[in-house]
Design a protein around this motif. Structure first.
Motif, short mmCIF file in Angstrom:
data_model
loop_
_atom_site.label_atom_id
_atom_site.label_comp_id
_atom_site.label_asym_id
_atom_site.label_seq_id
_atom_site.Cartn_x
_atom_site.Cartn_y
_atom_site.Cartn_z
N VAL A 103 0.63 -1.16 -0.04
CA VAL A 103 -0.07 0.01 0.16
C VAL A 103 0.99 1.22 0.03
CG1 VAL A 103 -2.30 -1.12 1.20
CG2 VAL A 103 -0.14 -0.17 2.43
N PHE A 104 2.30 1.08 0.08
CA PHE A 104 3.01 2.34 0.28
C PHE A 104 4.45 2.13 0.01
CE2 PHE A 104 5.79 4.67 3.36
CZ PHE A 104 5.40 5.82 3.09
N THR A 105 5.02 2.76 -1.20
CA THR A 105 6.46 2.44 -1.62
C THR A 105 7.17 3.80 -1.72
OG1 THR A 105 5.73 2.02 -3.78
CG2 THR A 105 6.31 -0.11 -2.08
N MET A 106 8.35 3.78 -1.30
CA MET A 106 9.27 4.95 -1.73
C MET A 106 9.68 4.81 -3.24
SD MET A 106 12.26 6.45 0.34
CE MET A 106 12.91 8.13 0.14
N ILE A 107 9.41 5.83 -3.95
CA ILE A 107 10.08 5.81 -5.14
C ILE A 107 11.22 6.85 -5.76
CG2 ILE A 107 8.03 4.33 -6.00
CD1 ILE A 107 6.51 6.99 -6.85
N ASN A 108 11.32 7.92 -5.15
CA ASN A 108 12.13 9.10 -5.27
C ASN A 108 12.39 9.51 -3.80
OD1 ASN A 108 13.79 10.50 -6.67
ND2 ASN A 108 12.07 11.48 -8.13
N LYS A 109 13.43 10.54 -3.98
CA LYS A 109 13.60 11.04 -2.78
C LYS A 109 12.56 11.82 -2.08
CE LYS A 109 18.48 11.97 -3.94
NZ LYS A 109 19.30 12.45 -4.76
N ASP A 110 11.59 12.17 -2.82
CA ASP A 110 10.60 13.05 -2.21
C ASP A 110 9.11 12.53 -2.79
OD1 ASP A 110 10.77 13.94 -4.85
OD2 ASP A 110 11.04 15.98 -4.10
N GLN A 111 9.03 11.26 -3.26
CA GLN A 111 8.01 10.87 -3.67
C GLN A 111 7.92 9.35 -3.41
OE1 GLN A 111 9.08 11.38 -8.15
NE2 GLN A 111 7.12 12.66 -8.21
N PHE A 112 6.34 8.89 -3.03
CA PHE A 112 5.87 7.90 -2.68
C PHE A 112 4.71 7.61 -3.22
CE2 PHE A 112 8.43 9.47 0.81
CZ PHE A 112 8.83 8.42 1.42
N THR A 113 4.21 6.30 -3.38
CA THR A 113 3.05 5.79 -3.93
C THR A 113 2.07 5.46 -2.51
OG1 THR A 113 3.74 3.29 -3.97
CG2 THR A 113 4.01 4.53 -5.88
N VAL A 114 1.00 5.54 -2.65
CA VAL A 114 0.11 5.40 -1.54
C VAL A 114 -1.21 4.94 -1.92
CG1 VAL A 114 -0.71 7.70 -0.94
CG2 VAL A 114 -0.52 6.10 0.74
N HIS A 115 -1.70 3.68 -1.31
CA HIS A 115 -2.91 3.57 -1.71
C HIS A 115 -3.91 4.17 -0.81
CE1 HIS A 115 -6.49 1.09 -2.55
NE2 HIS A 115 -6.72 0.53 -1.32
N PRO A 116 -4.73 4.82 -1.53
CA PRO A 116 -5.77 5.68 -0.92
C PRO A 116 -6.63 5.09 0.41
CG PRO A 116 -6.36 5.81 -3.09
CD PRO A 116 -5.21 4.96 -3.02
N GLY A 117 -6.70 3.81 0.16
CA GLY A 117 -7.66 3.19 0.93
C GLY A 117 -7.03 3.00 2.38
N ILE A 118 -5.84 3.20 2.67
CA ILE A 118 -5.21 3.18 4.03
C ILE A 118 -5.57 4.47 4.73
CG2 ILE A 118 -3.59 1.50 3.50
CD1 ILE A 118 -1.44 3.63 3.62
N LEU A 119 -5.72 5.55 3.74
CA LEU A 119 -5.82 6.89 4.60
C LEU A 119 -7.25 6.94 5.13
CD1 LEU A 119 -3.51 8.67 2.14
CD2 LEU A 119 -3.04 7.64 4.23
N GLY A 120 -7.43 7.56 6.46
CA GLY A 120 -8.80 7.69 6.76
C GLY A 120 -9.02 9.12 6.49
N GLU A 121 -10.16 9.90 7.31
CA GLU A 121 -10.74 11.22 6.96
C GLU A 121 -9.47 12.37 6.90
OE1 GLU A 121 -13.95 13.20 9.01
OE2 GLU A 121 -14.62 11.23 8.60
N GLY A 122 -9.24 12.87 5.90
CA GLY A 122 -8.40 13.94 5.85
C GLY A 122 -7.05 13.40 5.61
N GLY A 123 -6.94 12.30 5.23
CA GLY A 123 -5.66 11.71 4.78
C GLY A 123 -5.09 11.11 5.99
N HIS A 124 -5.43 10.89 7.07
CA HIS A 124 -4.78 10.49 8.30
C HIS A 124 -4.76 8.87 8.43
CE1 HIS A 124 -4.66 14.54 10.25
NE2 HIS A 124 -5.50 14.95 9.41
N ILE A 125 -3.81 8.77 9.30
CA ILE A 125 -3.32 7.34 9.31
C ILE A 125 -2.43 7.20 10.76
CG2 ILE A 125 -1.36 7.45 8.02
CD1 ILE A 125 -1.77 4.59 7.29
#
Ligand SMILES: NC(=O)NCCC[C@H](N)C(=O)O
Length: 411
Positions: free
Chosen positions: A276-298
């Motif tokens: 659900v989450f990987t690092m792909i560049n110094k300042d870039q990550f992939t994230v599956h929106p399904g893991i983030l709650g309201e307001g993008g919180h986790i």
């Protein structure tokens, strides 16, 4: 001389990687065994192998040295000699349910007669009862399930080399895995590190070995920098294992002083953080929106060394800010799997759309079937190398899961 294990980020140029070419283990079972073996389908082996070879070639074409688990395991046992091979076999049999007794003796005789490579391949592929000229009798065997076809189950998840062990700095964790279907897998790595000439006596540090009851898997262990890790609190990695490895890393010369523990849903589709989450560049990550709650919180806990040998935990829920602070970044690009569309994100995450393998900063290997996520990565400036995925994806893991980096260039 280059260290045999050296990984100080998720994205530094990949130099050496460990893979396992899928073999009979991915088809030596029936549908009723699938849930227990953590598979959702039975791959068509010739195509799975072609796809895997394509993946390995893609890495080689980009300057990566590819090593194979099955080969290193046999070489390690041969280098160790008869006693090492015997101890390996006894441990493998004991962990397969045969510490002693007539079945143990029959299996040991069967496997000992093989070359080391054949023995390793056979253990990985599984041993059917009809292969041995032996019918177990006696009380113990009478209590066993007579119709069950196997003496030793196959290990179909071996091609996900990411999970049984994880490179961190100049060392690794060799993992006690969660489910019985995978627990024997890390015994191969233990022997490789101890006895293979490439690793033995080379100063490789084992930050945490497999002799534990608390569980951790490599898909949850992300090396964000030379001093910061992220570890998933997941279906497969428990909080107490994270605390344990934190103590070991902080009290040694590992260089690691901060671990961001990230709680993700505990289910099969998202079994590890890297699904659900990987690092792909110094300042870039992939994230599956399904893991983030309201307001993008986790839920995240930033763990550092506290006083009197205790760990200090800081609970925060703004993932973006937590990462920016830990990595000293002014801004950060969190790229949503499936471009945030709930149907596409769900579908592409299921087929490992978030599970990218970075082979250099901003250069990632992904499954070709996740075309929406791949296009989005390109729009965000990444170079995307797509690999074939019809059969490999049936095991529920993508390019990051299928690779264990051993050496990366420092950033
Ligand atoms: N790092 C990963 O996410 N690995 C994928 C593992 C899939 C495998 N079928 C498992 O359930 O363990």
């Amino acid at each position: 001389m280059t260290k045999p294990i050296h990984v100080t980020s998720e994205i530094g140029k990949l130099k050496t990687v460990l893979l396992k070419r899928p073999d009979v283990e991915v088809e030596n079972f029936t549908p009723d065994m699938m849930p227990r073996l953590l598979f959702d389908d039975i791959p068509y082996l010739p195509t799975a192998q072609k796809e895997h070879d394509y993946f390995a070639d893609t890495l080689r074409d980009n300057g990566v040295e590819v090593l194979y688990l099955e080969k290193l395991a046999a070489e390690a046992l041969d280098a160790g000699g008869d006693e090492v091979k015997n101890t390996f076999l006894e441990t493998m049999l004991a962990e397969s349910g045969y510490a002693a007794g007539v079945t143990h003796d029959a299996l040991k005789e069967y496997l000992s007669a093989m070359t080391t490579q054949d023995m390793v391949n056979k253990i990985m592929g599984g041993i059917r009862k009809n292969e041995l000229d032996f019918v177990p009798r006696g009380l113990v065997s009478a209590a066993e399930e007579e119709d069950y076809e196997f003496f030793m189950d196959p290990m179909p998840n071996l091609y996900f080399t990411r999970d049984p062990a994880a490179s961190i700095g100049d060392g690794l964790s060799i993992n006690h895995m969660t489910f019985p279907a995978r627990q024997r897998e890390s015994l191969f790595m233990e022997n490789i590190i101890k006895y293979h000439p490439r690793f033995a006596d080379q100063g490789v540090q084992v930050w945490r070995d497999r002799n534990h009851t608390t569980r951790i898997e490599g898909g949850d262990e992300l090396v964000l920098s030379d001093s910061v890790l992220a570890i998933g609190v997941s279906q497969r990695t428990s909080a107490d294992a994270i605390e344990d490895i934190a103590h070991n890393l902080f009290s040694s010369n590992s260089g690691y002083e901060k671990i961001i523990a990230i709680r993700i849903p505990h289910n099969h589709a998202m079994m590890h953080l890297d699904t659900v989450f990987t690092m792909i560049n110094k300042d870039q990550f992939t994230v599956h929106p399904g893991i983030l709650g309201e307001g993008g919180h986790i839920d995240t806990w930033t763990i550092t060394q506290g006083n009197d040998g205790e760990l200090s935990l800081d609970h925060r829920t703004d993932l973006k800010q937590v990462l920016k602070d830990a990595l000293h970044l002014d801004d950060l690009d969190l790229i949503p799997t499936g471009n945030g569309d709930p149907i596409i994100a769900g579908r592409e995450q299921w087929n490992d759309g978030s599970n990218t393998l970075a082979i250099a900063p901003g250069v990632v290997v992904t499954y070709n079937r996740n075309y929406v996520s791949n296009e989005l990565l390109r729009q965000h400036g990444l170079k995307v190398l797509e690999v074939l995925s019809s059969e490999l994806s049936r095991g529920r893991g993508g390019p990051r899961c299928m690779s264990m980096p051993l050496v990366r260039e420092d950033l």
